[in-house]
Enzyme design. Structure first.
Site, PDB file in Angstrom:
ATOM      1  N   ASP A  57       0.822  -1.212   0.000  1.00 47.39           N
ATOM      2  CA  ASP A  57       0.000   0.000   0.000  1.00 47.39           C
ATOM      3  C   ASP A  57       0.855   1.261   0.000  1.00 47.39           C
ATOM      4  O   ASP A  57       0.541   2.243  -0.668  1.00 47.39           O
ATOM      5  CB  ASP A  57      -0.905   0.029   1.238  1.00 47.39           C
ATOM      6  CG  ASP A  57      -1.986  -1.038   1.163  1.00 47.39           C
ATOM      7  OD1 ASP A  57      -2.019  -1.761   0.146  1.00 47.39           O
ATOM      8  OD2 ASP A  57      -2.777  -1.148   2.120  1.00 47.39           O
ATOM      9  N   TYR A  60       2.214   1.944  -3.361  1.00 47.16           N
ATOM     10  CA  TYR A  60       1.126   2.445  -4.203  1.00 47.16           C
ATOM     11  C   TYR A  60       0.895   3.929  -3.908  1.00 47.16           C
ATOM     12  O   TYR A  60       0.791   4.753  -4.819  1.00 47.16           O
ATOM     13  CB  TYR A  60      -0.148   1.636  -3.934  1.00 47.16           C
ATOM     14  CG  TYR A  60      -1.330   2.114  -4.753  1.00 47.16           C
ATOM     15  CD1 TYR A  60      -1.611   1.552  -5.990  1.00 47.16           C
ATOM     16  CD2 TYR A  60      -2.144   3.161  -4.293  1.00 47.16           C
ATOM     17  CE1 TYR A  60      -2.676   1.994  -6.751  1.00 47.16           C
ATOM     18  CE2 TYR A  60      -3.208   3.610  -5.048  1.00 47.16           C
ATOM     19  CZ  TYR A  60      -3.478   3.029  -6.278  1.00 47.16           C
ATOM     20  OH  TYR A  60      -4.530   3.487  -7.027  1.00 47.16           O
ATOM     21  N   GLU A 134     -26.583 -16.978 -13.056  1.00 44.23           N
ATOM     22  CA  GLU A 134     -25.836 -15.912 -12.373  1.00 44.23           C
ATOM     23  C   GLU A 134     -26.631 -15.418 -11.177  1.00 44.23           C
ATOM     24  O   GLU A 134     -27.847 -15.491 -11.173  1.00 44.23           O
ATOM     25  CB  GLU A 134     -25.658 -14.704 -13.319  1.00 44.23           C
ATOM     26  CG  GLU A 134     -25.026 -15.065 -14.631  1.00 44.23           C
ATOM     27  CD  GLU A 134     -25.208 -13.975 -15.681  1.00 44.23           C
ATOM     28  OE1 GLU A 134     -25.516 -12.823 -15.310  1.00 44.23           O
ATOM     29  OE2 GLU A 134     -25.053 -14.297 -16.863  1.00 44.23           O
ATOM     30  N   LYS A 136     -28.582 -12.705  -9.097  1.00 44.83           N
ATOM     31  CA  LYS A 136     -29.244 -11.452  -9.446  1.00 44.83           C
ATOM     32  C   LYS A 136     -28.872 -10.445  -8.357  1.00 44.83           C
ATOM     33  O   LYS A 136     -29.342 -10.528  -7.233  1.00 44.83           O
ATOM     34  CB  LYS A 136     -30.756 -11.643  -9.509  1.00 44.83           C
ATOM     35  CG  LYS A 136     -31.483 -10.401  -9.971  1.00 44.83           C
ATOM     36  CD  LYS A 136     -32.955 -10.690 -10.224  1.00 44.83           C
ATOM     37  CE  LYS A 136     -33.669  -9.470 -10.771  1.00 44.83           C
ATOM     38  NZ  LYS A 136     -33.559  -8.298  -9.906  1.00 44.83           N
ATOM     39  N   ASP A 138     -28.588  -7.251  -6.117  1.00 43.90           N
ATOM     40  CA  ASP A 138     -29.571  -6.264  -5.693  1.00 43.90           C
ATOM     41  C   ASP A 138     -28.859  -4.928  -5.522  1.00 43.90           C
ATOM     42  O   ASP A 138     -28.542  -4.510  -4.418  1.00 43.90           O
ATOM     43  CB  ASP A 138     -30.190  -6.726  -4.370  1.00 43.90           C
ATOM     44  CG  ASP A 138     -31.468  -5.966  -4.067  1.00 43.90           C
ATOM     45  OD1 ASP A 138     -31.935  -5.205  -4.936  1.00 43.90           O
ATOM     46  OD2 ASP A 138     -31.994  -6.140  -2.956  1.00 43.90           O
ATOM     47  N   ARG A 157     -29.558   3.416 -15.441  1.00 42.54           N
ATOM     48  CA  ARG A 157     -30.541   2.769 -16.310  1.00 42.54           C
ATOM     49  C   ARG A 157     -31.654   3.738 -16.729  1.00 42.54           C
ATOM     50  O   ARG A 157     -32.116   3.713 -17.853  1.00 42.54           O
ATOM     51  CB  ARG A 157     -31.140   1.567 -15.583  1.00 42.54           C
ATOM     52  CG  ARG A 157     -32.192   0.892 -16.376  1.00 42.54           C
ATOM     53  CD  ARG A 157     -32.450  -0.536 -15.964  1.00 42.54           C
ATOM     54  NE  ARG A 157     -33.430  -1.082 -16.884  1.00 42.54           N
ATOM     55  CZ  ARG A 157     -34.733  -0.896 -16.752  1.00 42.54           C
ATOM     56  NH1 ARG A 157     -35.202  -0.230 -15.735  1.00 42.54           N
ATOM     57  NH2 ARG A 157     -35.573  -1.386 -17.639  1.00 42.54           N
ATOM     58  N   GLU A 192     -23.723  -4.082 -12.408  1.00 41.85           N
ATOM     59  CA  GLU A 192     -24.495  -3.676 -11.247  1.00 41.85           C
ATOM     60  C   GLU A 192     -23.555  -3.092 -10.203  1.00 41.85           C
ATOM     61  O   GLU A 192     -22.625  -3.766  -9.752  1.00 41.85           O
ATOM     62  CB  GLU A 192     -25.201  -4.916 -10.687  1.00 41.85           C
ATOM     63  CG  GLU A 192     -26.342  -4.619  -9.782  1.00 41.85           C
ATOM     64  CD  GLU A 192     -27.673  -4.428 -10.531  1.00 41.85           C
ATOM     65  OE1 GLU A 192     -27.695  -4.381 -11.787  1.00 41.85           O
ATOM     66  OE2 GLU A 192     -28.694  -4.327  -9.828  1.00 41.85           O
ATOM     67  N   TYR A 244     -21.913  -7.926 -16.156  1.00 41.55           N
ATOM     68  CA  TYR A 244     -22.535  -9.179 -16.580  1.00 41.55           C
ATOM     69  C   TYR A 244     -23.050  -9.168 -18.006  1.00 41.55           C
ATOM     70  O   TYR A 244     -23.673 -10.120 -18.445  1.00 41.55           O
ATOM     71  CB  TYR A 244     -23.663  -9.567 -15.625  1.00 41.55           C
ATOM     72  CG  TYR A 244     -24.657  -8.461 -15.337  1.00 41.55           C
ATOM     73  CD1 TYR A 244     -25.526  -8.007 -16.307  1.00 41.55           C
ATOM     74  CD2 TYR A 244     -24.706  -7.881 -14.071  1.00 41.55           C
ATOM     75  CE1 TYR A 244     -26.434  -6.992 -16.035  1.00 41.55           C
ATOM     76  CE2 TYR A 244     -25.606  -6.871 -13.791  1.00 41.55           C
ATOM     77  CZ  TYR A 244     -26.465  -6.425 -14.783  1.00 41.55           C
ATOM     78  OH  TYR A 244     -27.352  -5.433 -14.510  1.00 41.55           O
ATOM     79  N   LYS A 307     -29.757 -17.051 -18.429  1.00 44.27           N
ATOM     80  CA  LYS A 307     -29.713 -16.473 -19.772  1.00 44.27           C
ATOM     81  C   LYS A 307     -29.321 -17.564 -20.759  1.00 44.27           C
ATOM     82  O   LYS A 307     -28.387 -18.327 -20.483  1.00 44.27           O
ATOM     83  CB  LYS A 307     -28.647 -15.371 -19.845  1.00 44.27           C
ATOM     84  CG  LYS A 307     -28.832 -14.241 -18.865  1.00 44.27           C
ATOM     85  CD  LYS A 307     -27.621 -13.304 -18.865  1.00 44.27           C
ATOM     86  CE  LYS A 307     -27.808 -12.235 -17.797  1.00 44.27           C
ATOM     87  NZ  LYS A 307     -26.585 -11.459 -17.562  1.00 44.27           N
ATOM     88  N   LYS A 331     -36.659 -15.247  -8.640  1.00 38.23           N
ATOM     89  CA  LYS A 331     -36.450 -14.434  -7.443  1.00 38.23           C
ATOM     90  C   LYS A 331     -36.594 -15.257  -6.168  1.00 38.23           C
ATOM     91  O   LYS A 331     -37.325 -16.239  -6.127  1.00 38.23           O
ATOM     92  CB  LYS A 331     -37.469 -13.290  -7.420  1.00 38.23           C
ATOM     93  CG  LYS A 331     -37.405 -12.405  -8.657  1.00 38.23           C
ATOM     94  CD  LYS A 331     -36.913 -11.037  -8.350  1.00 38.23           C
ATOM     95  CE  LYS A 331     -38.016 -10.168  -7.787  1.00 38.23           C
ATOM     96  NZ  LYS A 331     -37.534  -8.804  -7.579  1.00 38.23           N
ATOM     97  N   CYS A 426     -35.920   9.704  28.628  1.00 35.99           N
ATOM     98  CA  CYS A 426     -35.282   8.494  28.099  1.00 35.99           C
ATOM     99  C   CYS A 426     -35.598   7.286  28.980  1.00 35.99           C
ATOM    100  O   CYS A 426     -35.405   7.339  30.197  1.00 35.99           O
ATOM    101  CB  CYS A 426     -33.775   8.724  28.033  1.00 35.99           C
ATOM    102  SG  CYS A 426     -32.854   7.247  27.623  1.00 35.99           S
ATOM    103  N   CYS A 429     -32.159   6.323  30.871  1.00 37.10           N
ATOM    104  CA  CYS A 429     -31.458   7.142  31.868  1.00 37.10           C
ATOM    105  C   CYS A 429     -32.307   8.280  32.426  1.00 37.10           C
ATOM    106  O   CYS A 429     -31.810   9.069  33.228  1.00 37.10           O
ATOM    107  CB  CYS A 429     -30.193   7.727  31.249  1.00 37.10           C
ATOM    108  SG  CYS A 429     -30.551   9.044  30.065  1.00 37.10           S
ATOM    109  N   CYS A 442     -32.464  10.970  22.962  1.00 31.07           N
ATOM    110  CA  CYS A 442     -32.060  11.240  24.334  1.00 31.07           C
ATOM    111  C   CYS A 442     -30.865  12.192  24.263  1.00 31.07           C
ATOM    112  O   CYS A 442     -29.961  12.000  23.457  1.00 31.07           O
ATOM    113  CB  CYS A 442     -31.646   9.936  25.014  1.00 31.07           C
ATOM    114  SG  CYS A 442     -30.716  10.211  26.538  1.00 31.07           S
ATOM    115  N   CYS A 447     -25.713   8.774  28.807  1.00 29.03           N
ATOM    116  CA  CYS A 447     -26.766   7.751  28.896  1.00 29.03           C
ATOM    117  C   CYS A 447     -26.119   6.401  28.632  1.00 29.03           C
ATOM    118  O   CYS A 447     -25.381   6.247  27.673  1.00 29.03           O
ATOM    119  CB  CYS A 447     -27.842   8.042  27.839  1.00 29.03           C
ATOM    120  SG  CYS A 447     -29.022   6.711  27.599  1.00 29.03           S
TER     121      CYS A 447
END
Ligand code: IVH
Length: 682
Positions: A57, A60, A134, A136, A138, A157, A192, A244, A307, A331, A426, A429, A442, A447
């Site tokens: 690192d 780099y 593959e 899917k 999210d 999109r 994605e 993909y 696919k 799904k 609260c 406390c 609170c 607390c």
């Protein structure tokens, strides 16, 4: 696999002792910039895509800093330089652009028989098929376009025909290639963007530290981030991407397999779970396996995609206006269930936020027993009409705690909304509760519900800088009963500390020394350390510049609002913090213990000073120096002019700047003088 750039001195074991920029000719600088960019892009690929870096690192960072330095000194900026990964100028708005080809969506079902029906229709048209199976993902779908092998733009999109230009943001994602080697002339790909689970958790922690609302789930976090206007904020957020699909290309591709090979060969990040399967039953097995494993993945998925692999067959199957006929998504069922609310209680979170929580008759949601679900806030309880005894539907989305989404049956409808009220004090406390918009908090920083977090924040580097009190130590101190308020830190006893699990005399003494050293602090840092909601380092500094500590304790909302960048919400938060007796007591006890917040206009020490460097200053890179001086108000420029106040002459200095300084009558400072006249003032 992408090959390392040939004959590039910065790929393996690079020598990072660079000649001062003022000593090198423009031509040499250009060459070095070219090699550094190619090498850094390769290092990005090895780090972010292959997960097998070839340099440390630190190396780099040295290459990166050198590139930034040369680009600055010789004005060699380029939108596709890896230095842009840290973000560019903020935008006023996102431009709308057309996609190279429509971005279709997928037909989907959650039921195996419907999936078999999709498959049957496919086979009726083209006979037996192999599917690419593959996950899917999210996340948030983007199109990325390359022209002449260089990153040209990234587009959301949108409505499928056109989307928003999010190029500057997508460029900050380390695994997205900026240049391709051996790419077809025309190339547009789809992928994605998502936020890895661990990054999501960290981001939310940081947001809560700053008193900001956490994101509900990684998908929202990714979607919100991709569309931000400030690319540097995006660069600070942990986004990644899986590619993909090849949307358009001049290359000759016959199958999804070839498409993935092309993507992989060019250095795009492709998901490892992707595999070819022989028939629809194998797609169903694949989905069942991933569903069982979904919680172990670093990214969220909500199903699988199948696919048709063969592109000739895809051609024959065609597409509707909305989706291709050659692919479908299977799904996962939503993780939802119904049960009765036994009681509504109020829970206090680590940020001090009060959340109504429904205690439930335990119910199984796909193998996980759920006995409580969040109701978010008081308004939500009202809106949903939830009360004890009602039957509700609950849902678990991703990693997030389950929530109550609706009332499905109500044996006692007359009792509905209006029953529930947030407490004035609260429940943990008894501290005062304030309302901010939809939420209640609170206000007592000591607390018990908030103490671990306040403690950790108080000790953090930008706050009191007490090394050794991270999350684990904060937990120990609270659990052992040694710290019940922030002020207790300063009455800690070496013997008590040494007796803690994993501690010893040495670590106890170290902590006591750190505590002692932290007592001399400037007021802005102290105010920040108190952990007042909405008061980050900048605002704390502004408050400290406007008030003494005594004044701050009594400041009215109106007076607070006169401070720069303090709006009504922030002013109310500061005022209610100091209205809370427990907090005032904590501050008083801290002062009694010897904490001595001194008021000084930090950060303005170097206001108006223009400084130029030649040669290096041991212990700092050039960009660190620049940042350090600039945060204290100085202006660091790359060439000497009549406006320059000092030329700092470091090790291996250049000739030219010194000559210029002579001509312009600019004072030069050696390293010792720089230390004494400038660094020591900070
Ligand atoms: S292929 C024409 N593959 O799911 C086919 N989509 O409507 C284009 N998605 O918004 C999509 N993972 O962003 C494909 N492995 C994957 C995917 C995937 C997630 C998203 C895609 C689209 C939605 C389906």
């Amino acid at each position: 696999m992408v090959e390392a750039p040939e004959d590039n001195p910065y790929v393996r074991d690079p020598d990072t002792s660079f000649a001062p920029v003022e000593e090198i000719e423009e031509e040499t600088a250009r060459e070095q910039v070219r090699d550094l960019r190619a090498a850094i892009e390769y290092h990005d690929y090895r780090y972010y895509v292959v997960n097998d870096p070839v340099v440390a690192d630190r190396t780099y960072d040295a290459l990166f800093d050198r590139l930034a330095e040369l680009e600055e000194a010789f004005d060699l900026h380029d939108e596709n330089s890896p230095t842009r990964r840290v973000g560019g100028e903020p935008l006023d708005e996102l431009e709308t652009v057309a996609h190279v080809a429509p971005l279709l969506s997928l037909q989907s079902a959650g039921d195996a028989d419907e999936i078999r029906a999709f498959d049957r229709r496919i086979r009726e048209t083209v006979g037996e098929v192999t599917y690419s199976a593959e996950p899917k993902f999210d996340g948030f779908s983007v199109e990325v376009v390359y022209e002449d092998s260089a990153f040209e733009r990234a587009v959301t999109r949108g409505d499928g025909q056109e989307g928003e230009d999010v190029s500057a943001n997508v460029r900050t994602i380390g695994s997205v290639p900026l240049h391709l080697d051996g790419a077809p002339d025309v190339l547009a790909v789809r992928g994605e963007v998502y936020m890895p689970r661990s990054g999501f958790v960290d981001l939310n922690e940081r947001r809560m530290e700053r008193g900001e609302e956490p994101f509900a789930n990684p998908r929202n976090a990714a979607a919100g981030t991709v569309r931000l206007l400030d690319p540097s904020t995006v660069a600070d957020r942990p986004l990644d991407v899986f590619f993909y699909d090849v949307i358009e290309t001049s290359a000759d591709l016959d199958s999804q397999r070839e498409a993935f090979d092309l993507l992989r060969g060019l250095g795009f990040r492709v998901n490892d779970e992707t595999t070819d399967v022989g028939d629809v039953e194998a797609v169903i097995d694949y989905r069942d396996r991933l569903m069982a494993e979904r919680d172990d993945l670093e990214y969220e998925i909500d199903g699988v995609v199948a696919k048709v692999v063969d592109f000739a067959k895809r051609e024959r199957l065609g597409s509707t206006a909305r989706h291709p006929r050659w692919a479908f998504a299977y799904k996962f069922p939503p993780r939802t269930g119904e049960t009765a609310v036994e009681r509504i209680v109020v829970q206090v979170g680590r940020t001090g936020k009060l959340t109504p929580v429904a205690l439930l008759d335990p119910v199984d949601l796909q193998g996980v027993t759920i006995s409580r679900a969040t109701l978010h806030n008081a308004a939500q309880v009202d809106d949903l009409g939830v009360h004890e005894g009602a039957t509700v539907r609950i849902e678990r989305a991703g990693d997030v705690i389950p929530e109550v989404v609706e009332v499905v049956a109500d044996a006692d409808a007359d009792r509905a909304a209006g029953d529930f009220a947030m407490p004035d004090t609260c429940p943990v406390c008894d501290g005062d509760v304030v309302r901010e918009g939809e939420h209640h908090y609170c206000t007592n920083a000591s607390c018990p519900a908030q103490l671990r977090r306040s403690l950790q924040h108080f000790c953090s580097r930008d706050a009191m800088d007490i090394e050794g009190v991270g999350a684990a130590a904060a937990d120990q101190l609270v659990e052992a009963g040694l710290v019940e308020s922030l002020a207790d830190l300063y009455t800690l006893d070496a013997a008590d500390l040494a007796a803690l699990d994993g501690w010893g005399e040495r670590s106890a003494e170290n902590l006591l020394a750190e505590l002692e050293a932290s007592k001399a602090v400037d007021l802005g840092t102290f105010v920040y350390a108190l952990g007042i909601r909405h008061v980050g380092t900048e605002r704390a500094r502004a408050l400290a510049a406007a008030f003494s500590l005594d004044e701050l304790l009594d400041a009215s909302v109106e007076a607070l609002r006169d401070v720069e960048d303090v709006g009504p919400e922030v002013a109310a938060s500061v005022a209610s913090y100091f209205d809370t007796e427990a907090n005032v007591e904590t501050v008083e006890r801290l002062l009694e213990a010897g904490v001595d917040p001194e008021r000084r206009d930090r950060d303005d020490e170097l206001d108006g000073l223009t400084v130029v460097f030649t040669g290096s200053v041991p212990g700092y890179t050039r960009s660190e120096l620049t940042e350090l001086l600039e945060t204290h108000g100085a202006n660091v420029t790359s060439s000497v002019s009549g406006a320059t106040d000092y030329l700092v002459v470091g090790e291996n200095p250049g000739q030219r700047k010194r000559e210029r300084a002579d001509e312009e009558g600019v004072e030069t400072l050696g390293l010792a003088a720089f230390e004494e006249r400038i660094l020591s003032r900070l």
